[in-house]
Design a protein around this motif. Structure first.
Motif, short mmCIF file in Angstrom:
data_model
loop_
_atom_site.label_atom_id
_atom_site.label_comp_id
_atom_site.label_asym_id
_atom_site.label_seq_id
_atom_site.Cartn_x
_atom_site.Cartn_y
_atom_site.Cartn_z
N THR B 80 0.82 -1.21 0.00
CA THR B 80 0.00 0.00 0.00
C THR B 80 0.85 1.26 0.00
O THR B 80 1.85 1.35 0.72
N VAL B 81 0.46 2.24 -0.81
CA VAL B 81 1.17 3.52 -0.85
C VAL B 81 0.32 4.58 -0.16
O VAL B 81 -0.85 4.74 -0.48
N TYR B 82 0.93 5.26 0.77
CA TYR B 82 0.23 6.32 1.49
C TYR B 82 0.73 7.68 1.05
O TYR B 82 1.94 7.87 0.87
N TYR B 83 -0.17 8.61 0.90
CA TYR B 83 0.20 9.97 0.53
C TYR B 83 -0.09 10.91 1.69
O TYR B 83 -1.03 10.71 2.45
N ARG B 84 0.75 11.95 1.76
CA ARG B 84 0.46 12.97 2.76
C ARG B 84 0.85 14.34 2.22
O ARG B 84 1.68 14.46 1.32
N LEU B 85 0.22 15.36 2.79
CA LEU B 85 0.41 16.73 2.33
C LEU B 85 1.76 17.26 2.79
O LEU B 85 2.14 17.14 3.95
N LEU B 86 2.50 17.88 1.86
CA LEU B 86 3.78 18.48 2.22
C LEU B 86 3.61 19.95 2.53
O LEU B 86 4.46 20.58 3.14
#
Lengths: 106, 106
Positions: B80-86
DNA sequence: TTCTTTATTGGCCATATTGTCAGATAGCGA
DNA sequence: TCGCTATCTGACAATATGGCCAATAAAGAA
């Protein structure tokens, strides 16, 4: 309502769609320059043309787009058309974008 | 630098060009939804897909664009790939756009 | 290794956006 | 009216963007 296209464009007025529309209108170098200049006061099409360069008709079209989206308003005086900003708060938006650029830089 | 196209795209890094680039990346309904969701915490591609609908590959491309412009970052855990706000400050940008919409409404 | 899950990439087509040229149009003065 | 200035509009070409499908990749489980 004329046709399906109009339907598709107008029906979806979710928060994000509306926001995206405004952002798209602003997401262009020339239009940003124009808005920035107008934030410091009314200008004629000629002034703006001098500012952004290119073909005068191109500038006119950028202005028409901004007008169609309620960002600017025009006023004619003799043969000259003056534009002015209807939404001064786009300036805050500039600040925000600059912030994003900075935050991203690290 | 590979070719003329790259030159043309990269050379112009005026304030307005940079700002326009960021705005263009955000100026899309699905990407706004994604950013909004990420502003409330990390999400997997699957979560985001469920959120915006459409084809998974489309979502993936939106994410790739946001990543390429430094708005988000990804992290892989198992499959699973998780994204987060930079750039958390894009939230202020939302507020600004909303303000513009209101100001324009009158 | 082979299968499964999760996500990305490449190809392709439809639509949207941008810019230019040429031709309208508006307002006004001679 | 005619002509001049300032601006807008229409047609069109070039490029960019968005979305879907199919193929590929990455990581781990069987």
């Amino acid at each position: 309502m004329a046709n399906k296209e109009d339907m598709r464009r107008q029906v979806d007025s979710s928060r994000f769609t509306q926001q995206a529309r405004v952002l798209r209108v602003l997401a262009h170098q020339s239009r940003l320059m124009i808005v920035d200049r107008l934030s410091r006061g009314e200008c004629s099409v000629g002034d703006l043309h001098e500012l952004v360069g290119g073909d005068l008709s191109t500038v006119s079209k950028h202005l028409a787009l901004l007008r169609a989206h309620g960002v600017v308003e025009d006023r004619r005086e003799r043969t000259t058309v003056y534009y002015r900003l209807l939404t001064p708060c786009v300036c805050n938006l500039f600040t925000c974008v600059t912030q994003v650029l900075k935050e991203r830089g690290r």
